[in-house]
Enzyme design. Structure first.
Site, PDB file in Angstrom:
ATOM      1  N   CYS A 113      69.187  43.218  21.140  1.00 47.50           N
ATOM      2  CA  CYS A 113      69.146  44.127  19.984  1.00 47.50           C
ATOM      3  C   CYS A 113      68.849  45.571  20.374  1.00 47.50           C
ATOM      4  O   CYS A 113      69.113  46.494  19.602  1.00 47.50           O
ATOM      5  CB  CYS A 113      68.110  43.647  18.971  1.00 47.50           C
ATOM      6  N   HIS A 252      66.629  49.352  13.981  1.00 44.82           N
ATOM      7  CA  HIS A 252      67.353  48.085  14.131  1.00 44.82           C
ATOM      8  C   HIS A 252      67.052  47.234  12.895  1.00 44.82           C
ATOM      9  O   HIS A 252      65.912  47.154  12.441  1.00 44.82           O
ATOM     10  CB  HIS A 252      66.879  47.381  15.408  1.00 44.82           C
ATOM     11  N   ASN A 282      71.166  40.632  10.598  1.00 44.91           N
ATOM     12  CA  ASN A 282      70.804  41.186  11.902  1.00 44.91           C
ATOM     13  C   ASN A 282      72.033  41.130  12.808  1.00 44.91           C
ATOM     14  O   ASN A 282      72.434  40.058  13.243  1.00 44.91           O
ATOM     15  CB  ASN A 282      69.651  40.356  12.483  1.00 44.91           C
TER      16      ASN A 282
HETATM   17  O1  UT7 Z   1      66.434  41.124  16.269  1.00 43.69           O
HETATM   18  C1  UT7 Z   1      65.699  40.598  17.307  1.00 43.69           C
HETATM   19  C2  UT7 Z   1      64.273  40.510  17.028  1.00 43.69           C
HETATM   20  N1  UT7 Z   1      64.009  39.495  16.054  1.00 43.69           N
HETATM   21  C3  UT7 Z   1      63.126  39.684  15.155  1.00 43.69           C
HETATM   22  O2  UT7 Z   1      62.575  40.754  15.103  1.00 43.69           O
HETATM   23  C4  UT7 Z   1      62.789  38.565  14.217  1.00 43.69           C
HETATM   24  C5  UT7 Z   1      61.371  38.669  13.785  1.00 43.69           C
HETATM   25  N2  UT7 Z   1      60.932  37.610  12.927  1.00 43.69           N
HETATM   26  C6  UT7 Z   1      61.296  37.500  11.626  1.00 43.69           C
HETATM   27  O3  UT7 Z   1      62.093  38.259  11.133  1.00 43.69           O
HETATM   28  C7  UT7 Z   1      60.611  36.446  10.789  1.00 43.69           C
HETATM   29  O4  UT7 Z   1      59.564  35.858  11.549  1.00 43.69           O
HETATM   30  C8  UT7 Z   1      61.557  35.319  10.302  1.00 43.69           C
HETATM   31  C9  UT7 Z   1      62.455  35.882   9.190  1.00 43.69           C
HETATM   32  C10 UT7 Z   1      62.386  34.792  11.426  1.00 43.69           C
HETATM   33  C11 UT7 Z   1      60.748  34.179   9.681  1.00 43.69           C
HETATM   34  O5  UT7 Z   1      59.915  34.661   8.637  1.00 43.69           O
HETATM   35  P1  UT7 Z   1      58.361  34.273   8.619  1.00 43.69           P
HETATM   36  O6  UT7 Z   1      57.806  34.866   7.415  1.00 43.69           O
HETATM   37  O7  UT7 Z   1      57.786  34.668   9.939  1.00 43.69           O
HETATM   38  O8  UT7 Z   1      58.417  32.714   8.421  1.00 43.69           O
HETATM   39  P2  UT7 Z   1      57.806  31.563   9.348  1.00 43.69           P
HETATM   40  O9  UT7 Z   1      58.621  31.401  10.573  1.00 43.69           O
HETATM   41  O10 UT7 Z   1      56.323  31.777   9.498  1.00 43.69           O
HETATM   42  O11 UT7 Z   1      58.017  30.301   8.424  1.00 43.69           O
HETATM   43  C12 UT7 Z   1      57.318  30.134   7.173  1.00 43.69           C
HETATM   44  C13 UT7 Z   1      57.866  28.916   6.464  1.00 43.69           C
HETATM   45  C14 UT7 Z   1      57.953  27.692   7.360  1.00 43.69           C
HETATM   46  O12 UT7 Z   1      57.643  26.565   6.556  1.00 43.69           O
HETATM   47  P3  UT7 Z   1      56.223  25.839   6.701  1.00 43.69           P
HETATM   48  O13 UT7 Z   1      56.120  25.407   8.139  1.00 43.69           O
HETATM   49  O14 UT7 Z   1      55.211  26.898   6.339  1.00 43.69           O
HETATM   50  O15 UT7 Z   1      56.323  24.729   5.716  1.00 43.69           O
HETATM   51  C15 UT7 Z   1      59.415  27.612   7.717  1.00 43.69           C
HETATM   52  O16 UT7 Z   1      59.852  26.305   7.991  1.00 43.69           O
HETATM   53  O17 UT7 Z   1      59.210  29.190   6.031  1.00 43.69           O
HETATM   54  C16 UT7 Z   1      60.057  28.126   6.445  1.00 43.69           C
HETATM   55  N3  UT7 Z   1      61.385  28.658   6.668  1.00 43.69           N
HETATM   56  C17 UT7 Z   1      62.335  28.672   5.728  1.00 43.69           C
HETATM   57  N4  UT7 Z   1      62.343  28.252   4.447  1.00 43.69           N
HETATM   58  C18 UT7 Z   1      63.482  28.409   3.736  1.00 43.69           C
HETATM   59  C19 UT7 Z   1      61.881  29.221   7.800  1.00 43.69           C
HETATM   60  N5  UT7 Z   1      63.158  29.590   7.592  1.00 43.69           N
HETATM   61  C20 UT7 Z   1      63.462  29.261   6.312  1.00 43.69           C
HETATM   62  C21 UT7 Z   1      64.618  29.385   5.529  1.00 43.69           C
HETATM   63  N6  UT7 Z   1      64.591  28.960   4.258  1.00 43.69           N
HETATM   64  N7  UT7 Z   1      65.758  29.950   5.998  1.00 43.69           N
END
Ligand code: UT7
Length: 325
Positions: A113, A252, A282
């Site tokens: 990225c 980004h 993204n």
């Molecule tokens: O571009 C390169 C660099 N990349 C980044 O900068 C990405 C950085 N990270 C992010 O953007 C975020 O961490 C994500 C968007 C990837 C995830 O968001 P988050 O708020 O950090 O969610 P999380 O991973 O902590 O997950 C929270 C909950 C989990 O459920 P439980 O375990 O709490 O029951 C996940 O399973 O959200 C769940 N979850 C979803 N639910 C519905 C994860 N993805 C989804 C989804 N739909 N698509």
């Protein structure tokens, strides 16, 4: 003082739109979750027979057209990507051929990225140093080809597209003022795609996950906010600018919440952060040049404006740049 000035921008994205509602049908997710947690409403998705050069070449051509620069004058072509047409030759060489840049130096740059900012730094240095006068830097990615459509944590995030800029030497007091780039390979396991390289060549995507992007999003999020704020601060200070001097912050587009958190830390003036993640998701190395092209073509960038770019991605890599338009 010799500087590198951005004199043209261009972009190209696939026609196919994949909405959050479409994703609800293939994976256990909801439009509400995706929008609230990432800011994404839809993304573009390349067709099976489309590859990066199908978008990188038109993006480069549009940038050259805006610049009024013939391809014959281009001496350097950088294609920042981790999803080129093939492992080799470089997609940059296909761009070089298509734009008619005879014998230009052409290579792909794999900084994920952050690739566009890395490319900007190299082109800027080569132009400042006097070895070339004109460069094309493309950031492009086809990440939807490498996501696991059963993994809701990653498949909702990425989109395809390409953006490009033309840089030319100028003696005017404008152009690239500062660029800083960094990496930390000890955090390489936060975002990676194991297959397709020499460790796991030609993986069969149907039998294992080696071909797919793996990401520990939550950990990445926290490091991203800190690193982006720090490196952005550094480049601004490096060219004697204050946060309120930023006319456009073009980050980004990985996550709306990351963008908002970094913008807040940097105290970027209200309404001066360009966000288009809702339409493209993204797009990795493509996100900054796509955003820049939209902003420029909509007539919102004025002569003398200060633009701040910053990006973060797999490697880990991160970086920022300041341009006076
Ligand atoms: O571009 C390169 C660099 N990349 C980044 O900068 C990405 C950085 N990270 C992010 O953007 C975020 O961490 C994500 C968007 C990837 C995830 O968001 P988050 O708020 O950090 O969610 P999380 O991973 O902590 O997950 C929270 C909950 C989990 O459920 P439980 O375990 O709490 O029951 C996940 O399973 O959200 C769940 N979850 C979803 N639910 C519905 C994860 N993805 C989804 C989804 N739909 N698509």
């Amino acid at each position: 003082m010799r500087r590198a000035q951005i004199v043209g921008t261009g972009m190209a994205v696939p026609e196919k739109v994949l909405s959050n509602a479409d994703l609800e049908k293939i994976v256990d997710t909801t439009d509400e979750w995706i929008l609230a947690r990432t800011g994404i409403r839809e993304r573009r998705m390349a067709a099976e027979d489309e590859a990066l050069s199908d978008f990188a070449i038109p993006a480069a051509r549009r940038a050259l057209e805006m610049a009024g620069v013939p391809g014959t004058e281009v001496q350097l072509v950088i294609c920042a990507t981790v999803t080129g047409d093939m492992t080799f030759p470089a997609t940059a060489a296909a761009i070089q051929h298509a734009i008619g840049a005879p014998r230009a130096t052409a290579f792909d740059l794999g900084a994920a990225c952050t690739g566009f900012i890395y490319g900007l730094e190299i082109a800027d240095q080569m132009i400042r140093g006097g070895s070339i006068d004109t460069a094309v830097v493309v950031g492009g990615e086809m990440l939807t080809k490498f996501v696991d459509w059963t993994d809701r944590r990653t498949c909702v995030l990425f989109g395809d597209g390409a953006g490009a800029v033309v840089l030319r030497a100028t003696e005017e007091d404008r152009g690239v003022l500062a660029v800083s780039t960094y990496s930390d390979g000890s955090l390489g396991d936060l975002i990676y795609r194991p297959g397709g390289g020499s460790r796991h060549p030609a993986p069969d995507p149907s039998s294992n996950g080696l071909n797919f992007i793996q990401m520990r999003g939550n950990e990445t999020f926290k490091i991203a906010v800190r690193s982006l704020a720090e490196v952005s601060d550094e480049v601004l200070t490096g060219c004697g600018l204050r946060h309120r001097d930023v006319d456009w912050f073009i980050p980004h587009q990985a996550n709306r919440r990351i963008i908002d958190a970094v913008g807040k830390r940097l105290e970027v003036p209200e309404g001066r952060t360009y966000v288009n993640i809702e339409r493209y998701g993204n797009t990795s190395a493509a996100s900054i040049p796509i955003a820049l092209d939209e902003l420029v073509r909509s007539g919102q960038v004025a002569s003398g404006n200060h633009l701040l770019f910053s990006a973060f991605g797999s490697g880990l890599t991160w970086g920022a740049g300041v341009v006076r338009w």
